[in-house]
Scaffold this motif. Structure first.
Motif, PDB file in Angstrom:
ATOM      1  N   UNK A  20       0.828  -1.209   0.000  1.00 63.32           N
ATOM      2  CA  UNK A  20       0.000   0.000   0.000  1.00 63.32           C
ATOM      3  C   UNK A  20       0.859   1.253   0.000  1.00 63.32           C
ATOM      4  N   UNK A  21       1.941   1.230   0.731  1.00 61.96           N
ATOM      5  CA  UNK A  21       2.853   2.368   0.723  1.00 61.96           C
ATOM      6  C   UNK A  21       3.442   2.566  -0.674  1.00 61.96           C
ATOM      7  N   UNK A  22       3.812   1.454  -1.332  1.00 60.67           N
ATOM      8  CA  UNK A  22       4.390   1.532  -2.671  1.00 60.67           C
ATOM      9  C   UNK A  22       3.384   2.072  -3.687  1.00 60.67           C
ATOM     10  N   UNK A  23       2.085   1.869  -3.412  1.00 62.12           N
ATOM     11  CA  UNK A  23       1.042   2.376  -4.307  1.00 62.12           C
ATOM     12  C   UNK A  23       0.808   3.874  -4.120  1.00 62.12           C
ATOM     13  N   UNK A  24       1.430   4.464  -3.117  1.00 60.85           N
ATOM     14  CA  UNK A  24       1.347   5.909  -2.953  1.00 60.85           C
ATOM     15  C   UNK A  24       0.369   6.392  -1.918  1.00 60.85           C
ATOM     16  N   UNK A  25      -0.219   5.470  -1.118  1.00 55.89           N
ATOM     17  CA  UNK A  25      -1.133   5.894  -0.071  1.00 55.89           C
ATOM     18  C   UNK A  25      -0.344   6.403   1.136  1.00 55.89           C
ATOM     19  N   UNK A  26      -0.867   7.422   1.789  1.00 54.22           N
ATOM     20  CA  UNK A  26      -0.289   7.891   3.048  1.00 54.22           C
ATOM     21  C   UNK A  26      -0.942   7.089   4.165  1.00 54.22           C
ATOM     22  N   UNK A  27      -0.174   6.242   4.812  1.00 52.96           N
ATOM     23  CA  UNK A  27      -0.746   5.277   5.742  1.00 52.96           C
ATOM     24  C   UNK A  27      -0.732   5.778   7.179  1.00 52.96           C
ATOM     25  N   UNK A  28      -1.850   5.526   7.839  1.00 53.86           N
ATOM     26  CA  UNK A  28      -1.979   5.702   9.278  1.00 53.86           C
ATOM     27  C   UNK A  28      -2.283   4.313   9.837  1.00 53.86           C
ATOM     28  N   UNK A  29      -1.388   3.782  10.651  1.00 56.08           N
ATOM     29  CA  UNK A  29      -1.582   2.433  11.187  1.00 56.08           C
ATOM     30  C   UNK A  29      -1.885   2.517  12.670  1.00 56.08           C
ATOM     31  N   UNK A  30      -2.910   1.780  13.083  1.00 58.07           N
ATOM     32  CA  UNK A  30      -3.292   1.706  14.485  1.00 58.07           C
ATOM     33  C   UNK A  30      -2.974   0.324  15.029  1.00 58.07           C
ATOM     34  N   UNK A  31      -2.197   0.280  16.094  1.00 59.91           N
ATOM     35  CA  UNK A  31      -1.851  -0.982  16.750  1.00 59.91           C
ATOM     36  C   UNK A  31      -1.383  -0.645  18.158  1.00 59.91           C
ATOM     37  N   UNK A  32      -1.641  -1.525  19.102  1.00 56.19           N
ATOM     38  CA  UNK A  32      -1.246  -1.252  20.486  1.00 56.19           C
ATOM     39  C   UNK A  32       0.227  -1.550  20.745  1.00 56.19           C
ATOM     40  N   UNK A  33       0.841  -2.317  19.842  1.00 60.50           N
ATOM     41  CA  UNK A  33       2.233  -2.727  20.020  1.00 60.50           C
ATOM     42  C   UNK A  33       3.169  -1.660  19.468  1.00 60.50           C
ATOM     43  N   UNK A  34       3.962  -1.047  20.328  1.00 57.32           N
ATOM     44  CA  UNK A  34       4.893  -0.010  19.885  1.00 57.32           C
ATOM     45  C   UNK A  34       5.909  -0.545  18.875  1.00 57.32           C
ATOM     46  N   UNK A  35       6.148  -1.862  18.923  1.00 57.04           N
ATOM     47  CA  UNK A  35       7.112  -2.486  18.017  1.00 57.04           C
ATOM     48  C   UNK A  35       6.435  -3.208  16.863  1.00 57.04           C
TER      49      UNK A  35
END
Length: 404
Positions: A20-35
């Motif tokens: 998705x990043x390679x397709x040019x979308x600006x990604x916002x990812x939500x996850x509880x794991x800092x790593x």
């Protein structure tokens, strides 16, 4: 550039996020794991549990207030009901909350299918051990499960002679809502499907024959150890399954987005076991489907989430490459040693490999989908060779477990 919120940044989501990043979308990812591995490919991070609406939704709303989001989806996590609520609150494209809620409650889902004439295995709600005993008397072999769990947690396969009290307690303990159901076990091939719904029609480029070759070994738990694409079912049955998935999506009120199906073919007829309004985990949507068909349903999901109009012709399989997935599910014990990923990737036909175990890890045995420690995908000149290559690659991993 469109800003896309993706719930889930796990190891299984990482490859999809990379694309998705390679397709040019600006990604916002939500996850509880800092790593979380998926954070490597994102522009923005939201630290919150995607499985808890009271944590996830306020965090997303706070982020959106200063950095507006254009679309929302989930990847390798079973939270379509939270995706739908975020979309509704932010006025973004998405499926109705009522539809999403049906897909995360197996009993409500089957009730809707039955009302709409969509074939499902016989089933019933189980409110007590006596209810379960009565179901076993009626059906013989049956599957007992929580109505609202995921990843096959709390699921068991029993007959009248089995420990039904244990099975009932096991399902009840794994149900957040304290609800249990049972369904008649239908013998026959089981198929995983993944579809993009466009204008109410499900386009299904992906059908994988699920492997339950160790069903007796893992009993009473039901643990899948892989899958094979393309499906070996006759073309007429594949067409029936594709039509069934469309009817299932329509019954749930889903006219856009992704649906993932678990289908059983019993005595020449297809039945829906479950239909989820999300992309699959297990490296199915991120690896096996594009490797086997040339179709990227992760991209399809993203574009739908952003409100783009899709052409159904663009999402039909481009080719049928044999690709086998196999999961390594060891006996319980302590991991002592294993080979490197380089050794596995050097094995013939290997397309992808991942492992998530460490020396000294304690393995609990095959109880559910979380029992695996490694995954390989392999191809070959035909289905048989792809399976052999996958099994040979897992042998090359040379996992050693000290069983006590």
């Amino acid at each position: 550039m469109k800003r896309l919120l993706v719930l889930g940044g796990s190891r299984q989501a990482a490859e999809g996020l990379k694309r998705l990043k390679a397709l040019g979308f600006e990604l916002v990812v939500c996850d509880m794991d800092k790593e979380a591995p998926g954070f490597e490919f994102t522009t923005h991070r939201i630290l919150a549990s995607v499985y808890h609406a009271d944590q996830c939704i306020p965090a997303v709303l706070e982020f959106h207030a200063h950095t507006p989001i254009d679309g929302v989806m989930c990847l390798a996590c079973d939270v379509p009901h939270i995706v739908a609520r975020i979309a509704e609150k932010l006025g973004l494209p998405g499926i109705p909350v009522t539809s999403a809620d049906l897909t995360v409650n197996k009993l409500s889902m089957k009730d809707r299918f039955t009302e709409s004439g969509v074939p499902v295995p016989p089933y019933r709600a189980i409110g007590s051990l006596d209810d379960l005993k009565a179901a076993a008397a009626d059906w013989g072999r049956l599957v007992i499960k929580p109505t609202d769990s995921r990843g096959s947690k709390g699921v068991s396969l029993m007959d009248e002679q089995g420990d039904l009290a244990w099975a009932y307690d096991y399902a009840l303990t794994n149900s957040p809502g304290g609800q249990v159901m049972a369904e008649k076990y239908l013998s026959g091939p089981q198929v995983s499907t993944e579809s993009i719904v466009i204008g109410g029609e499900a386009i299904t480029p992906a059908m994988s024959d699920r492997s339950y070759e160790f069903l007796d070994r893992y009993a009473p738990f039901i643990v899948e150890n892989g899958g094979d694409m393309p499906s070996s079912l006759p073309d007429a049955m594949k067409a029936e399954i594709a039509d069934l998935v469309s009817k299932g999506a329509q019954a749930l009120g889903i006219d856009r987005g992704i649906v993932k199906g678990d289908i059983v073919v019993h005595e020449g007829r297809a039945y829906i076991i479950e239909l989820a309004a999300r992309l699959s985990g297990g490296y199915f949507c991120t690896h096996q489907i594009p490797l086997s068909t040339g179709i990227d349903l992760v991209e399809a999901s993203a574009r739908t989430a952003l409100g783009e109009a899709l052409n159904p012709l663009d999402w039909r399989e481009k080719y049928h490459r044999p690709v086998t997935t196999r999961w390594l599910i060891p006996e319980c014990g302590t991991i002592k040693s294993f080979a490197s990923a380089t050794d596995v990737m050097a094995s013939p036909g290997v397309l992808a490999f991942d492992s998530w175990c460490e020396i000294g890890d304690e393995i609990g045995g095959a109880m559910n989908a979380a029992a695996s420690v490694a995954m390989v995908q392999a191809t070959g000149n035909d289905r048989r060779q792809a399976i052999e290559n996958a099994e040979r690659a897992l042998d090359a991993f040379a996992l050693k477990v000290d069983c006590v």
